[in-house]
Design an enzyme around this catalytic site. Structure first.
Site, short mmCIF file in Angstrom:
data_model
loop_
_atom_site.label_atom_id
_atom_site.label_comp_id
_atom_site.label_asym_id
_atom_site.label_seq_id
_atom_site.Cartn_x
_atom_site.Cartn_y
_atom_site.Cartn_z
N ALA A 66 0.87 -1.17 0.00
CA ALA A 66 0.00 0.00 0.00
C ALA A 66 0.91 1.22 0.00
O ALA A 66 2.08 1.15 0.39
CB ALA A 66 -0.89 -0.02 1.23
N GLY A 111 0.49 -4.97 0.95
CA GLY A 111 -0.72 -5.00 0.12
C GLY A 111 -0.52 -5.70 -1.21
O GLY A 111 -1.46 -6.25 -1.78
N GLU A 114 -0.84 -9.27 -0.64
CA GLU A 114 -2.27 -9.53 -0.39
C GLU A 114 -3.07 -9.58 -1.70
O GLU A 114 -3.99 -10.39 -1.83
CB GLU A 114 -2.82 -8.47 0.58
CG GLU A 114 -2.24 -8.65 1.98
CD GLU A 114 -2.52 -7.48 2.91
OE1 GLU A 114 -2.16 -6.34 2.55
OE2 GLU A 114 -3.09 -7.70 3.98
N GLU A 134 4.54 -4.89 7.14
CA GLU A 134 3.67 -3.94 7.87
C GLU A 134 4.11 -3.71 9.31
O GLU A 134 4.13 -2.58 9.79
CB GLU A 134 2.21 -4.43 7.85
CG GLU A 134 1.49 -4.18 6.53
CD GLU A 134 1.63 -5.32 5.54
OE1 GLU A 134 2.56 -6.16 5.69
OE2 GLU A 134 0.80 -5.39 4.62
N1 DAK Z 1 4.59 3.20 -0.96
C1 DAK Z 1 4.95 4.35 -1.57
N2 DAK Z 1 6.08 4.47 -2.31
C2 DAK Z 1 6.85 3.38 -2.42
C3 DAK Z 1 6.52 2.13 -1.81
C4 DAK Z 1 5.32 2.08 -1.05
N3 DAK Z 1 4.89 0.94 -0.46
N4 DAK Z 1 7.49 1.24 -2.09
C5 DAK Z 1 8.39 1.89 -2.87
N5 DAK Z 1 8.02 3.17 -3.06
C6 DAK Z 1 8.71 4.21 -3.81
C7 DAK Z 1 9.95 4.69 -3.06
O1 DAK Z 1 9.60 5.66 -2.10
C8 DAK Z 1 10.78 5.27 -4.18
O2 DAK Z 1 10.26 6.53 -4.54
P1 DAK Z 1 11.25 7.78 -4.86
O3 DAK Z 1 12.09 7.94 -3.65
O4 DAK Z 1 12.02 7.34 -6.07
O5 DAK Z 1 10.31 8.92 -5.13
C9 DAK Z 1 10.47 4.33 -5.35
O6 DAK Z 1 9.25 3.67 -5.01
C10 DAK Z 1 11.53 3.27 -5.56
O7 DAK Z 1 11.74 2.61 -4.33
P2 DAK Z 1 13.19 2.46 -3.65
O8 DAK Z 1 14.11 3.57 -4.06
O9 DAK Z 1 12.97 2.25 -2.20
O10 DAK Z 1 13.70 1.10 -4.36
P3 DAK Z 1 14.72 0.04 -3.75
O11 DAK Z 1 15.02 -0.90 -4.85
O12 DAK Z 1 15.84 0.69 -3.03
O13 DAK Z 1 13.87 -0.76 -2.63
C11 DAK Z 1 11.91 -1.89 -1.78
C12 DAK Z 1 12.76 -1.53 -3.04
C13 DAK Z 1 10.63 -2.58 -2.26
C14 DAK Z 1 12.70 -2.85 -0.90
C15 DAK Z 1 11.61 -0.59 -0.99
O14 DAK Z 1 11.05 0.37 -1.90
C16 DAK Z 1 10.63 -0.79 0.11
O15 DAK Z 1 10.99 -1.30 1.20
N6 DAK Z 1 9.39 -0.34 -0.08
C17 DAK Z 1 8.36 -0.38 0.91
C18 DAK Z 1 7.85 -1.78 1.02
C19 DAK Z 1 6.83 -1.89 2.10
O16 DAK Z 1 7.11 -1.64 3.27
N7 DAK Z 1 5.63 -2.25 1.68
C20 DAK Z 1 4.55 -2.47 2.57
C21 DAK Z 1 3.79 -1.22 2.68
S1 DAK Z 1 2.63 -1.41 3.96
C22 DAK Z 1 -4.14 -1.30 5.87
C23 DAK Z 1 -4.26 -1.42 4.54
C24 DAK Z 1 -3.25 -1.93 3.84
C25 DAK Z 1 -2.10 -2.29 4.44
C26 DAK Z 1 -1.97 -2.18 5.77
C27 DAK Z 1 -2.98 -1.69 6.52
N8 DAK Z 1 -5.16 -0.66 6.63
C28 DAK Z 1 -5.62 0.58 6.14
C29 DAK Z 1 -5.31 -1.02 7.99
C30 DAK Z 1 -0.99 -2.66 3.69
C31 DAK Z 1 0.17 -2.09 4.05
C32 DAK Z 1 1.31 -2.15 3.26
O17 DAK Z 1 1.29 -2.68 2.19
#
Ligand code: DAK
Length: 260
Positions: A66, A111, A114, A134
């Site tokens: 997400a 997400g 998911e 998360e």
């Molecule tokens: N959201 C927004 N932007 C994201 C993103 C994300 N999840 N993942 C990556 N990006 C963006 C980065 O900010 C970066 O943007 P710029 O800085 O270039 O503007 C661009 O994508 C490229 O990412 P990186 O530079 O970080 O690329 P790397 O190869 O270095 O790293 C990575 C790739 C996938 C390991 C890293 O980007 C990363 O850790 N991303 C976050 C992954 C993550 O934590 N995903 C889970 C998000 S939490 C709920 C509803 C839904 C959910 C939970 C609760 N409720 C409302 C209760 C679900 C939650 C999630 O999914």
């Protein structure tokens, strides 16, 4: 149909739905979640489409979760509403009357994982990385991850994945039963299209009823589930496809199904 954050291609009965925000590694903002819901509804009702494939645009990510930037300022009510929208969109995929295959071409985190789990099964590139980060962000999986994962891998493995927030390889996900097949990165779409074609060649009503029966097995007790299966089995005998399938067998030829 035109979308801002999705690319939808339909060819020869197979739809490819690409999540298309590659600059954010295809992260799901509200707009994208709503578009997924719209697209799922459209595909459900499009009689030209027999099988749907969901994948991510670009070479790096299926969906990296997400959208963290959008979620950061949310309050409790907004978080609940965001989660609910995600549930609605993913239930549309899970319950779609046609098969939906996830082609996981890179990061499938949070997400994104998911979304893949709401599909009927997952094929993954050997480069793919999957996980639920998360809890490392101070939240929990909110698009069904706490519910769907344990049903596939059991409680203990689901808890280990979700409580640690660790990322696993496609091979590890395969060994846990989360991914059906791991393939070389360049071969992913070819392999997914081959399995989609194989399903497309089968009786559409039978495929639809079989999916529904298997999905029901998760929520129904054995007696009710078997009764549902018996009724669905019976319905098959009201179709032209059943006559065609069995006639083709006796005539030693391939069947031609019409979905009637
Ligand atoms: N959201 C927004 N932007 C994201 C993103 C994300 N999840 N993942 C990556 N990006 C963006 C980065 O900010 C970066 O943007 P710029 O800085 O270039 O503007 C661009 O994508 C490229 O990412 P990186 O530079 O970080 O690329 P790397 O190869 O270095 O790293 C990575 C790739 C996938 C390991 C890293 O980007 C990363 O850790 N991303 C976050 C992954 C993550 O934590 N995903 C889970 C998000 S939490 C709920 C509803 C839904 C959910 C939970 C609760 N409720 C409302 C209760 C679900 C939650 C999630 O999914």
């Amino acid at each position: 149909m035109e979308y801002k954050n999705l690319i939808l291609e339909i060819k020869d009965g197979i739809a490819i739905l690409k999540i298309n925000r590659p600059k954010a590694l295809n992260a799901l903002n509200t707009e994208t979640v709503l578009e997924i819901m719209e697209a799922a509804e459209f595909l459900e009702n499009n009689n030209e489409v027999a099988v749907v494939v969901v994948t991510g645009e670009g070479d790096k990510a299926f969906v990296a979760g997400a959208d963290i930037l959008e979620m950061k300022p949310m309050n409790a009510i907004e978080g609940m509403e965001f989660s609910k929208k995600g549930h609605d969109a993913l239930l549309k995929i899970e319950n779609m009357k046609k098969p939906v295959i996830a082609a996981v071409n890179g990061f499938a985190l949070g997400g994104g994982f998911e979304v893949a789990l709401a599909c009927d099964f997952i094929y993954a590139s050997e480069k793919a990385k999957l996980g639920f980060p998360e809890t490392t962000l101070g939240i929990i999986p909110g698009f069904g991850g706490t519910q769907r994962t344990a049903k596939i891998v059991g409680l203990a493995k689901a808890k280990e994945l979700i409580l640690t927030g660790k990322t696993i390889t496609a091979q590890e996900a395969y060994e846990m039963g989360l991914v059906n097949k791991v393939v070389p990165h360049e071969e992913l779409m070819k392999e997914v299209m081959a399995v989609a074609e194989k399903i497309k060649a089968n009786g559409p009503v039978a495929v639809r009823l079989a999916k529904e029966c298997v999905n029901k097995s998760l929520s129904l007790d054995m007696d009710t589930g078997l009764s549902f299966e018996a009724k669905s089995f019976g319905i098959c005998f009201s179709t032209k496809d059943q006559k065609e399938g069995m006639t083709a067998f006796t005539e030693k030829r391939k069947p031609t199904y019409t979905g009637e």
